[in-house]
Design a protein around this motif. Structure first.
Motif, PDB file in Angstrom:
ATOM      1  N   GLY A 161       0.773  -1.235   0.000  1.00  0.00           N
ATOM      2  CA  GLY A 161       0.000   0.000   0.000  1.00  0.00           C
ATOM      3  C   GLY A 161       0.800   1.277   0.000  1.00  0.00           C
ATOM      4  N   GLY A 162       2.092   1.201  -0.309  1.00  0.00           N
ATOM      5  CA  GLY A 162       2.910   2.401  -0.380  1.00  0.00           C
ATOM      6  C   GLY A 162       3.198   2.996   0.991  1.00  0.00           C
ATOM      7  N   ALA A 163       3.745   4.209   0.982  1.00  0.00           N
ATOM      8  CA  ALA A 163       4.130   4.872   2.229  1.00  0.00           C
ATOM      9  C   ALA A 163       2.934   5.118   3.136  1.00  0.00           C
ATOM     10  CB  ALA A 163       4.842   6.192   1.924  1.00  0.00           C
ATOM     11  N   ASP A 164       1.748   5.359   2.547  1.00  0.00           N
ATOM     12  CA  ASP A 164       0.565   5.603   3.369  1.00  0.00           C
ATOM     13  C   ASP A 164       0.223   4.394   4.230  1.00  0.00           C
ATOM     14  OD1 ASP A 164       0.071   8.225   2.595  1.00  0.00           O
ATOM     15  OD2 ASP A 164      -1.143   7.625   0.874  1.00  0.00           O
ATOM     16  N   ALA A 165       0.374   3.199   3.673  1.00  0.00           N
ATOM     17  CA  ALA A 165       0.079   1.987   4.432  1.00  0.00           C
ATOM     18  C   ALA A 165       1.055   1.824   5.587  1.00  0.00           C
ATOM     19  CB  ALA A 165       0.136   0.764   3.514  1.00  0.00           C
ATOM     20  N   VAL A 166       2.333   2.110   5.354  1.00  0.00           N
ATOM     21  CA  VAL A 166       3.321   1.987   6.417  1.00  0.00           C
ATOM     22  C   VAL A 166       3.032   3.001   7.518  1.00  0.00           C
ATOM     23  CG1 VAL A 166       5.777   1.878   6.959  1.00  0.00           C
ATOM     24  CG2 VAL A 166       5.002   1.294   4.664  1.00  0.00           C
ATOM     25  N   LYS A 167       2.731   4.239   7.134  1.00  0.00           N
ATOM     26  CA  LYS A 167       2.446   5.271   8.129  1.00  0.00           C
ATOM     27  C   LYS A 167       1.210   4.912   8.951  1.00  0.00           C
ATOM     28  CE  LYS A 167       2.728   8.721   5.109  1.00  0.00           C
ATOM     29  NZ  LYS A 167       2.751  10.100   4.541  1.00  0.00           N
ATOM     30  N   GLN A 168       0.185   4.385   8.287  1.00  0.00           N
ATOM     31  CA  GLN A 168      -1.041   4.024   9.001  1.00  0.00           C
ATOM     32  C   GLN A 168      -0.784   2.933  10.033  1.00  0.00           C
ATOM     33  OE1 GLN A 168      -4.387   2.726   6.596  1.00  0.00           O
ATOM     34  NE2 GLN A 168      -5.096   1.405   8.260  1.00  0.00           N
ATOM     35  N   GLU A 169      -0.146   1.848   9.597  1.00  0.00           N
ATOM     36  CA  GLU A 169       0.043   0.699  10.483  1.00  0.00           C
ATOM     37  C   GLU A 169       0.987   1.038  11.639  1.00  0.00           C
ATOM     38  OE1 GLU A 169      -1.629  -1.993  10.338  1.00  0.00           O
ATOM     39  OE2 GLU A 169      -2.510  -1.947   8.333  1.00  0.00           O
ATOM     40  N   LEU A 170       2.069   1.756  11.354  1.00  0.00           N
ATOM     41  CA  LEU A 170       2.995   2.101  12.421  1.00  0.00           C
ATOM     42  C   LEU A 170       2.426   3.161  13.349  1.00  0.00           C
ATOM     43  CD1 LEU A 170       6.510   2.062  10.705  1.00  0.00           C
ATOM     44  CD2 LEU A 170       5.275   0.228  11.868  1.00  0.00           C
ATOM     45  N   SER A 171       1.620   4.075  12.817  1.00  0.00           N
ATOM     46  CA  SER A 171       0.961   5.067  13.665  1.00  0.00           C
ATOM     47  C   SER A 171       0.078   4.388  14.701  1.00  0.00           C
ATOM     48  CB  SER A 171       0.119   6.029  12.818  1.00  0.00           C
ATOM     49  OG  SER A 171       0.920   6.866  12.027  1.00  0.00           O
ATOM     50  N   GLU A 172      -0.683   3.400  14.251  1.00  0.00           N
ATOM     51  CA  GLU A 172      -1.568   2.691  15.164  1.00  0.00           C
ATOM     52  C   GLU A 172      -0.787   2.009  16.279  1.00  0.00           C
ATOM     53  OE1 GLU A 172      -3.866  -0.039  12.902  1.00  0.00           O
ATOM     54  OE2 GLU A 172      -4.967   1.503  11.802  1.00  0.00           O
ATOM     55  N   ARG A 173       0.342   1.405  15.924  1.00  0.00           N
ATOM     56  CA  ARG A 173       1.078   0.596  16.898  1.00  0.00           C
ATOM     57  C   ARG A 173       2.015   1.417  17.778  1.00  0.00           C
ATOM     58  NH1 ARG A 173      -0.849  -1.851  12.927  1.00  0.00           N
ATOM     59  NH2 ARG A 173      -1.511  -4.055  13.044  1.00  0.00           N
TER      60      ARG A 173
END
Length: 304
Positions: free
Chosen positions: A116-128
């Protein structure tokens, strides 16, 4: 005139002004890599020279740094940068970290970018991590050797003999142990080598050595003025949603701080024959995230 701790900000500010001014000259080459409204962002920052670091220091927001492999599919390097209370905090995320994603299922953290590109990484890591990650820097590791050349190399104590050849990726690593200045392909190889019993965790610890040495060298006043050259050396291998002035502001803000890097602790485990890293994520700071919504792309946005 003798130097003192109190006189340090002056050369830093002068270097900042020169470095950021030079960054404007890169607006043409970087135009294809940056958001369309980068010029308006730059204008806002230009008007904040009395306190140019407020956006990074006061709010304590995170910037995600991703280092991709030669093919650009997976991210071999993942860490967040957070400037807060006079400290530059770096949180390293092991590439094998298990992510139980509601959207992508159970995968390794380094596969998120491919899905999912950089947005997917930012979303998942933001949550955790329990805090919003607003921006990102995506750097192909091939750019590391060019940037290392511009800086004249980085001094690193190589802990052991390192030898590895991978012709499919154009990777040739041949390093002897001991304190030495690494640049170009040697620096890239040191960052990527993981062919021992320590695997990826050993590589992350070596990345920490480079990050610490790089921080010390990059934030020197004489190197701050070379930011345009560093960005130019990265070329098409650097992609970001930050404008040139913001990149300069971020790095020069770091120059006034103490550096602290740590990787997520945890333990390895196997699932269906695949090796993962079970990370010890920090306790969620509920107050840091006031509300969440889902936008048109089904991505979670953090409001604060």
């Amino acid at each position: 005139m003798t130097s003192s701790q109190g006189s340090r900000p002056l050369p830093i500010v002068l270097a900042m002004l020169m470095g950021l001014g030079g960054g404007l000259a890169l607006s043409g080459p970087l135009a294809s890599l940056l958001p369309q409204d980068w010029a308006s962002q730059t204008a806002k920052l230009t008007g904040q020279l009395s306190n140019p670091f407020a956006a990074w220091g006061a709010n304590g927001r995170d910037v995600l740094v991703l280092g991709t492999d030669v093919g650009g599919g997976n991210t071999d390097v993942m860490f967040s940068i957070r400037i807060e209370n006079g400290v530059t905090h770096v949180t390293q995320v092991p590439r094998d970290t298990y992510i139980d994603s509601a959207r992508y299922g159970g995968i390794k953290a380094n596969a998120l970018y491919a899905y999912g590109g950089a947005d997917a990484v930012k979303q998942e890591l933001s949550e955790r991590l329990g805090r919003p990650i607003d921006h990102h820097l995506l750097v192909n590791l091939g750019a590391i050797r060019r940037m290392g050349d511009v800086l004249g190399g980085v001094e690193v104590n190589v802990p052991k003999r390192m030898y590895y050849v991978d012709n499919s990726q154009g990777l040739y690593i041949d390093l002897q142990p001991g304190l030495q200045t690494l640049k170009g392909r040697d620096l890239e190889g040191f960052l990527r080598w993981r062919h021992d019993e320590e695997g990826d965790i050993g590589r992350i610890d070596r990345q920490k050595l480079v990050l610490t040495a790089l921080f010390s060298k990059l934030t020197r006043p004489e190197n701050l003025v070379r930011l345009p050259s560093l960005i130019g050396a990265a070329g098409q291998d650097l992609k970001t949603d930050l404008g040139p002035m913001e990149i300069g502001g971020l790095i020069t803000a770091m120059a006034t701080t103490r550096f602290d890097a740590e990787r997520l602790s945890g333990r390895p485990f196997d699932l269906n024959g695949i090796s993962y890293w079970e990370a010890d994520w920090p306790p969620r700071d509920v107050e840091a995230i006031n509300a969440t919504t889902i936008d048109g792309d089904n991505r979670q946005r953090f409001l604060f």
